[in-house]
Design an enzyme around this catalytic site. Structure first.
Site, short mmCIF file in Angstrom:
data_model
loop_
_atom_site.label_atom_id
_atom_site.label_comp_id
_atom_site.label_asym_id
_atom_site.label_seq_id
_atom_site.Cartn_x
_atom_site.Cartn_y
_atom_site.Cartn_z
N LEU A 6 -15.47 12.46 -30.06
CA LEU A 6 -15.64 11.13 -29.46
C LEU A 6 -16.73 11.15 -28.39
O LEU A 6 -16.60 11.83 -27.37
CB LEU A 6 -14.32 10.68 -28.83
CG LEU A 6 -13.10 10.73 -29.76
CD1 LEU A 6 -11.89 10.13 -29.07
CD2 LEU A 6 -13.38 10.02 -31.07
N ALA A 8 -18.63 8.01 -27.62
CA ALA A 8 -19.14 6.63 -27.59
C ALA A 8 -19.10 6.01 -26.20
O ALA A 8 -19.71 4.97 -25.97
CB ALA A 8 -18.34 5.77 -28.56
N GLY A 9 -18.36 6.66 -25.29
CA GLY A 9 -18.15 6.04 -23.97
C GLY A 9 -19.41 6.11 -23.11
O GLY A 9 -20.30 6.94 -23.31
N GLN A 78 -19.19 3.00 -32.85
CA GLN A 78 -18.14 2.17 -32.25
C GLN A 78 -18.86 1.15 -31.35
O GLN A 78 -19.42 1.53 -30.33
CB GLN A 78 -17.18 3.04 -31.42
CG GLN A 78 -15.98 2.28 -30.89
CD GLN A 78 -15.26 3.03 -29.78
OE1 GLN A 78 -15.82 3.90 -29.11
NE2 GLN A 78 -14.00 2.67 -29.55
N THR A 84 -9.61 5.24 -27.43
CA THR A 84 -9.84 6.47 -28.20
C THR A 84 -9.35 6.34 -29.66
O THR A 84 -9.99 6.88 -30.57
CB THR A 84 -9.17 7.66 -27.50
OG1 THR A 84 -7.88 7.26 -27.04
CG2 THR A 84 -9.97 8.14 -26.31
N ASN A 160 -1.41 16.93 -22.02
CA ASN A 160 -2.17 16.73 -23.26
C ASN A 160 -3.65 16.94 -22.94
O ASN A 160 -4.20 16.25 -22.09
CB ASN A 160 -1.91 15.30 -23.73
CG ASN A 160 -2.80 14.88 -24.86
OD1 ASN A 160 -3.35 15.72 -25.57
ND2 ASN A 160 -2.95 13.58 -25.03
N HIS A 308 -41.66 21.19 -1.09
CA HIS A 308 -41.58 22.26 -0.09
C HIS A 308 -40.67 21.95 1.09
O HIS A 308 -40.52 20.82 1.51
CB HIS A 308 -42.99 22.63 0.40
CG HIS A 308 -43.84 21.47 0.79
ND1 HIS A 308 -44.53 20.72 -0.12
CD2 HIS A 308 -44.10 20.95 2.00
CE1 HIS A 308 -45.19 19.78 0.52
NE2 HIS A 308 -44.95 19.89 1.81
P1 TTP Z 1 -12.95 8.23 -21.11
O1 TTP Z 1 -13.36 9.34 -20.21
O2 TTP Z 1 -11.63 7.62 -20.92
O3 TTP Z 1 -14.03 7.06 -21.05
P2 TTP Z 1 -15.57 7.17 -20.78
O4 TTP Z 1 -16.13 8.41 -21.35
O5 TTP Z 1 -16.25 5.91 -21.23
O6 TTP Z 1 -15.68 7.28 -19.18
P3 TTP Z 1 -15.28 6.24 -18.04
O7 TTP Z 1 -13.79 6.13 -18.04
O8 TTP Z 1 -15.80 6.91 -16.81
O9 TTP Z 1 -15.99 4.94 -18.30
O10 TTP Z 1 -13.04 8.67 -22.63
C1 TTP Z 1 -12.52 9.86 -23.16
C2 TTP Z 1 -13.32 10.27 -24.36
O11 TTP Z 1 -13.25 9.31 -25.40
C3 TTP Z 1 -14.78 10.42 -24.07
O12 TTP Z 1 -15.24 11.50 -24.84
C4 TTP Z 1 -15.39 9.12 -24.54
C5 TTP Z 1 -14.52 8.75 -25.68
N1 TTP Z 1 -14.31 7.33 -25.90
C6 TTP Z 1 -14.87 6.72 -27.01
O13 TTP Z 1 -15.58 7.37 -27.81
N2 TTP Z 1 -14.62 5.41 -27.23
C7 TTP Z 1 -13.84 4.66 -26.40
O14 TTP Z 1 -13.62 3.47 -26.67
C8 TTP Z 1 -13.29 5.31 -25.23
C9 TTP Z 1 -12.45 4.53 -24.27
C10 TTP Z 1 -13.55 6.64 -25.03
#
Ligand code: TTP
Length: 393
Positions: A6, A8-9, A78, A84, A160, A308
């Site tokens: 994952l 995409a965030g 996404q 997630t 988890n 420097h």
């Molecule tokens: P998070 O750390 O919860 O979300 P984020 O990475 O966008 O960070 P922030 O909360 O600071 O905005 O996400 C956990 C993991 O899941 C991370 O690898 C990103 C991914 N993710 C997605 O791919 N899609 C999503 O819709 C969300 C919420 C998370």
């Protein structure tokens, strides 16, 4: 096994570092954060990597391409970051067998990813001192039987770790309702898997969720500690390099410089003359550390220049930051208290008594600027010559 990673965030909590780069692409030692996860999956025998991308998606695609270390890579987009489970559901059409799900912003102990894949269905578990802040796993007879989010009375201290090996049938259970915080969460998918399968807990010796800027520093401390000394670049005869220092081919260390590892100096970077670099420090590609500069326990991203007579300690500097001559970063408070940093508008303890500044891409400090501990400079922000900077900008 396919590995769905994952990525995409945006990483809103790690701003301003994520202003133009998604959090999974931020530098951790010699590669982006997410590449450590993908490498662990490849080493564990993944036969395909499915990257879920969204925010600044092209930077992830450009890095991995269609094949990475001989393993095919595919992408699922996404469009809205709705959680997630929603992210994994975006990859549903790619899934055709048992599949692992890993967070692209977590560092996992690589041996545990091996065990995760070998014991499918399985979930990564890490022992924590304060389980109340996590999703907590309950176990019976060596099998995980429940997960509770942030319980007031945690049944175990097993958190988890966001690493799952799911059976193929879980593909049908990816559409879950919105949780209380308005997201479609993978833990609700896990709950269904726990109801129907015997899921093995896989203990992770080490795990780091990179959410906030100081956790990126911690990620670098972890991975830089694994360096083995290697000098491929040009090092002056009278520079002194101690411990695990890597000077990549195309990097230059000039006369009079002292470097105490673990320090990684990437290709195209120049350090010195008479500079001092120590602690776990990453000097990114094409970065420049000038005459009589001291850098300690910091991350300098690609193209960043520290001119420097400056000092930078316990700090994270984005790409192409320009630190003007004579700039001093303060990394300790007078009262010795834990340094705080603002995260989404709130001051949050970093857990560190030594923490300097976080600067977004292209920020510039004027000559002789003084920066107080726990400051953030937005991408492109500037400070005036001689200014004492006390607040974020
Ligand atoms: P998070 O750390 O919860 O979300 P984020 O990475 O966008 O960070 P922030 O909360 O600071 O905005 O996400 C956990 C993991 O899941 C991370 O690898 C990103 C991914 N993710 C997605 O791919 N899609 C999503 O819709 C969300 C919420 C998370």
């Amino acid at each position: 096994m396919q590995a769905v990673v994952l990525a995409a965030g945006e990483g809103t909590r790690i701003r301003p570092l994520s202003a133009e780069l998604p959090k999974p692409m931020l530098p951790v030692a010699d590669r982006p954060l997410v590449a450590h996860t993908v490498d662990a999956a490849v080493d564990a025998g993944a036969d395909e990597i499915v990257l879920v991308i969204g925010y600044e998606a092209e930077t992830v695609r450009d890095y991995f391409g269609d094949e990475y270390r001989g393993v095919p890579v595919s992408y699922a987009v996404q469009t809205e970051q709705a959680g997630t489970a929603h992210a994994v559901a975006a990859a549903k059409d790619h899934i055709d067998g048992p599949f692992a799900v890993l967070n692209g912003d977590n560092l996992y102990d690589p041996a545990a990813i091996d065990r995760l894949f070998a014991n499918c269905p399985a979930v990564g578990a890490v022992e924590v001192a304060e389980p109340r802040n996590y999703g907590v796993l309950s176990t019976e007879d060596g099998v995980v039987d429940d997960i509770t989010e942030k319980p007031t009375e945690p049944p175990t201290n097993l958190a988890n770790a966001g690493a799952y090996a799911f059976p193929e049938r879980a593909r049908e259970w990816l559409e879950v309702p919105e949780s209380e915080r308005g997201e479609h969460e993978i833990t609700d998918v896990l709950a269904t898997v726990l109801d129907r399968f015997a899921v093995t807990p896989i203990a992770l010796d080490r795990w780091l969720d990179v959410g906030r800027p100081w956790e990126l520093l911690a990620a670098n401390e972890w991975k830089l500690a694994d360096l083995d000394r290697r000098i491929d670049g040009r090092v002056s005869d009278d520079a002194h390099l101690e411990g695990d220092v890597v000077v990549e081919d195309g990097a230059t260390v000039k006369s009079g410089t002292v470097i105490e590892g673990p320090v990684l100096i990437r290709s195209g970077a120049t350090v010195g003359p008479n500079a001092s670099v120590r602690g776990a420090t990453l000097i990114g590609g094409d970065a420049s550390v000038g005459h009589a500069v001291e850098i300690e326990n910091s991350v300098l991203s690609r193209g960043t220049s520290v001119s420097h007579l400056s000092y930078v300690g316990d700090s994270v500097l984005g790409r192409n930051v320009n630190v003007g001559a004579g700039t001093t970063v303060a990394n300790r408070r007078h009262d010795g208290a834990i340094v705080e940093l603002s995260v989404k508008g709130e001051r949050v303890p970093t857990g560190r008594r030594e923490f300097g500044v976080v600067a977004g891409d292209g920020a510039k400090t004027g000559i002789n600027s003084s920066l107080l501990p726990g400051l953030k400079l937005a991408a492109g922000a500037t400070t005036r010559p001689g200014e004492v900077v006390e607040r974020d900008r």
